[in-house]
Write a protein that holds these residues in place. Structure first.
Motif, PDB file in Angstrom:
ATOM      1  N   LEU A  15       0.830  -1.210   0.000  1.00  0.00           N
ATOM      2  CA  LEU A  15       0.000   0.000   0.000  1.00  0.00           C
ATOM      3  C   LEU A  15       0.862   1.258   0.000  1.00  0.00           C
ATOM      4  O   LEU A  15       0.573   2.225  -0.701  1.00  0.00           O
ATOM      5  N   TYR A  37      -6.633   7.932  -0.543  1.00  0.00           N
ATOM      6  CA  TYR A  37      -6.508   6.658   0.169  1.00  0.00           C
ATOM      7  C   TYR A  37      -7.633   6.490   1.195  1.00  0.00           C
ATOM      8  O   TYR A  37      -8.187   5.405   1.341  1.00  0.00           O
ATOM      9  N   ALA A  40     -10.723   5.795  -0.781  1.00  0.00           N
ATOM     10  CA  ALA A  40     -10.635   4.442  -1.346  1.00  0.00           C
ATOM     11  C   ALA A  40     -10.896   3.394  -0.266  1.00  0.00           C
ATOM     12  O   ALA A  40     -11.590   2.396  -0.515  1.00  0.00           O
ATOM     13  N   GLY A  41     -10.351   3.604   0.934  1.00  0.00           N
ATOM     14  CA  GLY A  41     -10.592   2.663   2.023  1.00  0.00           C
ATOM     15  C   GLY A  41     -12.066   2.568   2.373  1.00  0.00           C
ATOM     16  O   GLY A  41     -12.609   1.477   2.575  1.00  0.00           O
ATOM     17  N   TYR A  50     -12.566  -4.622   0.887  1.00  0.00           N
ATOM     18  CA  TYR A  50     -11.473  -4.391   1.843  1.00  0.00           C
ATOM     19  C   TYR A  50     -11.527  -5.313   3.062  1.00  0.00           C
ATOM     20  O   TYR A  50     -10.505  -5.588   3.672  1.00  0.00           O
ATOM     21  N   ILE A  66      -5.235   4.235   4.505  1.00  0.00           N
ATOM     22  CA  ILE A  66      -6.411   3.618   3.887  1.00  0.00           C
ATOM     23  C   ILE A  66      -7.258   2.914   4.944  1.00  0.00           C
ATOM     24  O   ILE A  66      -8.471   2.822   4.830  1.00  0.00           O
ATOM     25  N   TYR A  70     -11.390   2.745   6.101  1.00  0.00           N
ATOM     26  CA  TYR A  70     -12.027   1.475   6.476  1.00  0.00           C
ATOM     27  C   TYR A  70     -12.734   1.614   7.822  1.00  0.00           C
ATOM     28  O   TYR A  70     -13.895   1.229   7.963  1.00  0.00           O
TER      29      TYR A  70
END
Length: 119
Positions: A15, A37, A40-41, A50, A66, A70
């Motif tokens: 990553l 990032y 994107a996470g 993910y 990232i 999440y």
């Protein structure tokens, strides 16, 4: 045990390598790449891509920036299922409060013990 460390290392390293390549090969600023990032996470978590990466790599997938996206997304999804629509606003903050607090605290401590200089 050692295999789990290896998995976290190579996924987290990958990553970071991807981010470094984006920095080197594009004119995007590091701040824009970091925001990308995080988004994107969150997006990859929302579409279910993910979670398997986190289950495989553990901290290698959650410690890089990232992983912040999440955590925001997981917290929001959990809060929405528990509290309804208000969870969209509160879930991400609740899920990431510990990490944000630690970042502020350690940044403050570093500022106390360092000597700032003008460039």
């Amino acid at each position: 045990m050692l295999y789990n460390i290896f998995k976290a290392f190579w996924v987290g390293g990958l990553l970071c390598v991807i981010a470094q390549i984006i920095i080197d090969k594009t004119k995007l600023t590091p701040a824009r790449i970091m925001v990308s990032y995080v988004v994107a996470g969150a997006f990859l978590t929302l579409i279910g891509v993910y979670d398997p990466i986190v289950k495989y790599a553990g901290a290698g997938a959650t410690v890089p920036i990232i992983g912040f996206g999440y955590s925001l997304c997981k917290g929001a999804v959990k809060a929405v299922s528990e509290k309804g629509l208000i969870g969209v606003m509160t879930g991400g903050i609740t899920a990431t409060a510990g990490g944000i607090t630690a970042a502020i605290l350690f940044g403050f401590l570093a500022a106390l013990f360092s000597k700032p200089r003008s460039k």
